[in-house]
Scaffold this motif. Structure first.
Motif, mmCIF file in Angstrom:
data_model
loop_
_atom_site.group_PDB
_atom_site.id
_atom_site.type_symbol
_atom_site.label_atom_id
_atom_site.label_comp_id
_atom_site.label_asym_id
_atom_site.label_seq_id
_atom_site.Cartn_x
_atom_site.Cartn_y
_atom_site.Cartn_z
ATOM 1 N N ALA A 32 0.870 -1.192 0.000
ATOM 2 C CA ALA A 32 0.000 0.000 0.000
ATOM 3 C C ALA A 32 0.897 1.229 0.000
ATOM 4 O O ALA A 32 0.764 2.122 0.839
ATOM 5 C CB ALA A 32 -0.907 -0.024 1.223
ATOM 6 N N THR A 33 1.823 1.255 -0.950
ATOM 7 C CA THR A 33 2.913 2.229 -0.918
ATOM 8 C C THR A 33 2.599 3.543 -1.642
ATOM 9 O O THR A 33 3.452 4.437 -1.696
ATOM 10 C CB THR A 33 4.196 1.598 -1.510
ATOM 11 N N GLY A 34 1.405 3.670 -2.202
ATOM 12 C CA GLY A 34 0.974 4.959 -2.742
ATOM 13 C C GLY A 34 1.788 5.451 -3.925
ATOM 14 O O GLY A 34 2.336 4.661 -4.717
ATOM 15 N N THR A 35 1.887 6.749 -4.041
ATOM 16 C CA THR A 35 2.571 7.370 -5.183
ATOM 17 C C THR A 35 3.473 8.503 -4.690
ATOM 18 O O THR A 35 3.417 8.894 -3.530
ATOM 19 C CB THR A 35 1.533 7.987 -6.150
ATOM 20 N N ARG A 36 4.263 9.010 -5.599
ATOM 21 C CA ARG A 36 5.105 10.179 -5.300
ATOM 22 C C ARG A 36 4.928 11.188 -6.434
ATOM 23 O O ARG A 36 4.642 10.794 -7.575
ATOM 24 C CB ARG A 36 6.581 9.768 -5.167
ATOM 25 N N PRO A 37 5.098 12.482 -6.131
ATOM 26 C CA PRO A 37 4.843 13.490 -7.173
ATOM 27 C C PRO A 37 5.867 13.422 -8.304
ATOM 28 O O PRO A 37 7.047 13.154 -8.062
ATOM 29 C CB PRO A 37 5.000 14.818 -6.423
ATOM 30 N N ARG A 38 5.385 13.680 -9.519
ATOM 31 C CA ARG A 38 6.311 13.867 -10.647
ATOM 32 C C ARG A 38 6.907 15.261 -10.518
ATOM 33 O O ARG A 38 6.246 16.185 -10.053
ATOM 34 C CB ARG A 38 5.556 13.792 -11.976
ATOM 35 N N MET A 39 8.133 15.395 -10.946
ATOM 36 C CA MET A 39 8.796 16.709 -10.879
ATOM 37 C C MET A 39 9.302 17.059 -12.278
ATOM 38 O O MET A 39 9.622 16.165 -13.061
ATOM 39 C CB MET A 39 9.941 16.630 -9.866
ATOM 40 N N LEU A 40 9.338 18.334 -12.601
ATOM 41 C CA LEU A 40 9.950 18.750 -13.868
ATOM 42 C C LEU A 40 11.456 18.823 -13.638
ATOM 43 O O LEU A 40 11.910 19.603 -12.777
ATOM 44 C CB LEU A 40 9.418 20.124 -14.286
ATOM 45 N N PRO A 41 12.253 18.017 -14.357
ATOM 46 C CA PRO A 41 13.695 17.967 -14.081
ATOM 47 C C PRO A 41 14.341 19.352 -14.086
ATOM 48 O O PRO A 41 15.209 19.644 -13.257
ATOM 49 C CB PRO A 41 14.244 17.091 -15.210
ATOM 50 N N ALA A 42 13.885 20.237 -14.976
ATOM 51 C CA ALA A 42 14.516 21.561 -15.078
ATOM 52 C C ALA A 42 14.291 22.413 -13.826
ATOM 53 O O ALA A 42 15.016 23.367 -13.590
ATOM 54 C CB ALA A 42 13.973 22.294 -16.308
ATOM 55 N N LEU A 43 13.264 22.059 -13.035
ATOM 56 C CA LEU A 43 12.959 22.881 -11.858
ATOM 57 C C LEU A 43 13.409 22.228 -10.554
ATOM 58 O O LEU A 43 13.358 22.854 -9.492
ATOM 59 C CB LEU A 43 11.444 23.138 -11.774
ATOM 60 N N ALA A 44 13.833 20.960 -10.641
ATOM 61 C CA ALA A 44 14.001 20.142 -9.436
ATOM 62 C C ALA A 44 14.960 20.739 -8.409
ATOM 63 O O ALA A 44 14.759 20.566 -7.205
ATOM 64 C CB ALA A 44 14.473 18.741 -9.831
ATOM 65 N N THR A 45 15.983 21.461 -8.865
ATOM 66 C CA THR A 45 16.998 21.898 -7.900
ATOM 67 C C THR A 45 16.754 23.313 -7.377
ATOM 68 O O THR A 45 17.501 23.796 -6.526
ATOM 69 C CB THR A 45 18.406 21.847 -8.536
ATOM 70 N N SER A 46 15.710 23.978 -7.868
ATOM 71 C CA SER A 46 15.478 25.350 -7.411
ATOM 72 C C SER A 46 14.967 25.353 -5.965
ATOM 73 O O SER A 46 14.023 24.632 -5.638
ATOM 74 C CB SER A 46 14.457 26.036 -8.316
ATOM 75 N N PRO A 47 15.552 26.190 -5.094
ATOM 76 C CA PRO A 47 15.111 26.207 -3.702
ATOM 77 C C PRO A 47 13.683 26.719 -3.527
ATOM 78 O O PRO A 47 13.077 26.502 -2.490
ATOM 79 C CB PRO A 47 16.123 27.150 -3.019
ATOM 80 N N ARG A 48 13.141 27.393 -4.537
ATOM 81 C CA ARG A 48 11.769 27.914 -4.416
ATOM 82 C C ARG A 48 10.718 26.894 -4.850
ATOM 83 O O ARG A 48 9.526 27.141 -4.742
ATOM 84 C CB ARG A 48 11.603 29.151 -5.278
ATOM 85 N N VAL A 49 11.166 25.776 -5.426
ATOM 86 C CA VAL A 49 10.223 24.828 -6.032
ATOM 87 C C VAL A 49 9.970 23.652 -5.095
ATOM 88 O O VAL A 49 10.901 23.097 -4.511
ATOM 89 C CB VAL A 49 10.798 24.317 -7.376
ATOM 90 N N MET A 50 8.710 23.281 -4.962
ATOM 91 C CA MET A 50 8.395 22.111 -4.142
ATOM 92 C C MET A 50 7.191 21.375 -4.728
ATOM 93 O O MET A 50 6.560 21.837 -5.675
ATOM 94 C CB MET A 50 8.108 22.552 -2.708
ATOM 95 N N SER A 51 6.888 20.217 -4.135
ATOM 96 C CA SER A 51 5.669 19.503 -4.508
ATOM 97 C C SER A 51 4.895 19.225 -3.223
ATOM 98 O O SER A 51 5.388 19.504 -2.125
ATOM 99 C CB SER A 51 6.007 18.217 -5.264
ATOM 100 N N LEU A 52 3.702 18.685 -3.356
ATOM 101 C CA LEU A 52 2.863 18.475 -2.174
ATOM 102 C C LEU A 52 2.307 17.065 -2.177
ATOM 103 O O LEU A 52 1.471 16.712 -3.019
ATOM 104 C CB LEU A 52 1.703 19.490 -2.173
ATOM 105 N N ARG A 53 2.812 16.251 -1.253
ATOM 106 C CA ARG A 53 2.257 14.905 -1.094
ATOM 107 C C ARG A 53 2.108 14.557 0.398
ATOM 108 O O ARG A 53 1.146 13.970 0.811
ATOM 109 C CB ARG A 53 3.195 13.881 -1.767
ATOM 110 N N THR A 54 3.108 14.940 1.180
ATOM 111 C CA THR A 54 3.161 14.483 2.573
ATOM 112 C C THR A 54 2.842 15.615 3.551
ATOM 113 O O THR A 54 2.830 16.795 3.183
ATOM 114 C CB THR A 54 4.579 13.974 2.894
ATOM 115 N N LEU A 55 2.652 15.203 4.803
ATOM 116 C CA LEU A 55 2.445 16.198 5.858
ATOM 117 C C LEU A 55 3.660 17.119 5.965
ATOM 118 O O LEU A 55 3.511 18.329 6.175
ATOM 119 C CB LEU A 55 2.173 15.470 7.186
ATOM 120 N N ASP A 56 4.851 16.560 5.813
ATOM 121 C CA ASP A 56 6.054 17.411 5.880
ATOM 122 C C ASP A 56 6.047 18.446 4.748
ATOM 123 O O ASP A 56 6.385 19.615 4.964
ATOM 124 C CB ASP A 56 7.327 16.560 5.814
ATOM 125 N N ASP A 57 5.645 18.017 3.537
ATOM 126 C CA ASP A 57 5.522 18.982 2.421
ATOM 127 C C ASP A 57 4.514 20.074 2.788
ATOM 128 O O ASP A 57 4.745 21.260 2.524
ATOM 129 C CB ASP A 57 4.978 18.303 1.141
#
Ligand SMILES: Cc1cc2nc3c(=O)[nH]c(=O)nc-3n(C[C@H](O)[C@H](O)[C@H](O)COP(=O)(O)OP(=O)(O)OC[C@H]3O[C@@H](n4cnc5c(N)ncnc54)[C@H](O)[C@@H]3O)c2cc1C
Length: 409
Positions: free
Chosen positions: A109-134
């Motif tokens: 029951a391991t769920g999913t993880r967000p897809r990320m755009l590789p070009a944006l992945a390393t920017s400190p302003r960019v994030m995704s939303l899946r978990t409580l920590d996010d």
């Protein structure tokens, strides 16, 4: 195997989200007496994700997220404890901390993880939303932000845009497709959402993508436009966490293949929730459902099947979901396209239902702020109704009676 034997099985559930939690609680409620272990990669007790993009961004109420106020009775919950490998021959789960857990029944029951755009992945302003920590991190950032940029015009992105506006933070949505909600809602509903969000002040760019985000928050679109953003959230869909299954040789392809009893191709190994790929009851295609109702429904069906295999029924609920976007509650069931459609109610009133048919059979129901009609029409959809557009769109149609008639037919 008799029911008495299965009652004593050791069940190990990998993934302590809604689906994993649902299997554990269902097994206990239905009288399973054998040991149950629920393994969670996250450090938190099981919690609900839908509020993370909605009310939680406003009130930060973590207690309201908990799936159960008390620990489940006699369920060993191991939080912050990822499984790293499956040994199908020895029937063991290998944990990251070196322990090996034996099982008679294994549930993935391991769920999913967000897809990320590789070009944006390393920017400190960019994030995704899946978990409580996010969600905690996003809430903190939104508190200090005045401009949110959302990449992706799906349900989570639009929910966040509406939340940001409520928090006094201007939202911009950049969607690569020609319309919003391309995978999850009919075009007419998407157009209604577009008008609504624009009327609330959200800037929406269709057919565009974000090619880069500078550390100072300058975001470059593919048409050369430059936007300024304090926070950028990428919400462009998810990938199945099926790596454990694939490495062990369980059939999967961005989702573990299961049948109506949540069985994989390996005896004794089951999968539930977002990580699964199953036959859609209306399209006939193998699809990932990625909805709260699917995770909950599959979990309940699997728990029942494990406790009482002889009387188990396959899970075949017609897929549906909801999405709260500011003052709009969207609810969709079934397919997003048909060959005929009709409206029940007037979109200008802010409350209506779009009904769709394929070859004379009701195939899709999508509602905006019309929960009562939606819940009744969803039942007609599940019953395979062939009632005509004239009947179902009639303002004086007695939907409750029609549902009763369909269910007793
Ligand atoms: C922000 C947000 C808003 C949503 N809103 C809605 C909504 O309004 N309506 C709706 O219908 N649906 C909504 N959903 C979708 C819904 O929440 C999911 O369908 C549901 O959570 C799926 O449950 P799951 O248990 O299958 O997966 P998940 O909730 O993803 O849980 C899987 C868990 O497994 C853990 N895990 C993964 N790998 C391992 C491992 N190797 N070992 C141990 N643990 C592991 C993960 O860390 C995770 O905690 C939303 C989802 C999100 C993220």
């Amino acid at each position: 195997m008799s029911a008495m034997e299965t009652h004593n099985d050791r069940v190990v559930i990998v993934g302590a989200g809604l689906a994993g939690f649902g299997v554990a609680s269902g097994l206990r409620k239905l009288g399973h007496v054998g040991p149950i272990t629920l393994l969670g990669e996250e450090a938190h007790a099981p919690y609900d994700r839908p509020p993370l993009s909605k009310q939680f961004q406003i009130d930060g109420d973590e207690a309201a997220l908990r799936l159960s106020p008390e620990p489940l009775p006699e369920v060993q919950l191991l939080s912050g404890c990822p499984a790293v490998a499956l040994d199908l021959e020895q029937r063991m789960v290998q944990l990251q901390d070196g322990r090996r857990l034996p099982w008679d029944r294994l549930v993935l029951a391991t769920g999913t993880r967000p897809r990320m755009l590789p070009a944006l992945a390393t920017s400190p302003r960019v994030m995704s939303l899946r978990t409580l920590d996010d969600a905690r991190a996003l809430r903190q950032r939104l508190g200090a932000a005045t401009r949110l940029l959302v990449v992706g015009g799906g349900p989570i992105g639009l929910e966040l845009a509406a939340m940001a506006q409520q928090l006094g933070c201007h939202a911009t949505v950049v969607e690569a497709g020609p319309r919003l909600m391309g995978r999850s809602a009919p075009a007419l509903i998407a157009e209604h959402l577009l008008q609504h969000h624009r009327s609330q002040g959200v800037d929406i760019h269709l057919g565009r993508t974000v090619v880069s985000v500078e550390d100072n928050g300058l975001a470059l679109l593919d048409d050369g436009k430059v936007l300024q953003a304090d926070v950028v959230v990428v919400g462009i869909g998810v990938l199945a966490n099926d790596g454990l299954a694939v490495a062990a040789g369980i059939d999967a392809d961005d989702g573990i293949f299961v049948d109506g009893w949540c069985r994989t191709n390996v005896a004794g190994v089951f999968a539930v929730g977002d990580v699964t790929r199953q036959v859609h009851p209306l399209s006939g295609r193998l699809e990932r459902m990625e909805t709260w109702s699917n995770a909950q429904g599959q979990a309940a069906a699997l728990a029942a099947a494990l406790v009482e295999p002889a009387t188990a029924k396959p899970y075949d609920e017609t897929p549906w979901y909801w999405s709260d976007q500011g003052s709009l509650r969207l609810q969709c069931a079934g397919l997003t396209e048909g060959d005929t459609h009709a409206l029940r109610g007037d979109p200008a009133s802010g409350s209506f239902v779009l009904l769709q048919w394929k070859a004379g059979r009701l195939c899709g129901v999508s509602a905006i702020n019309a929960a009562r009609d939606f819940n009744l029409l969803r039942r007609l959809l599940a019953a395979g109704s062939t009632l005509t557009p004239e009947v179902l769109a009639a303002p004086d149609a007695n939907l409750k009676q029609l549902v009763q008639q369909a269910q007793s037919a």
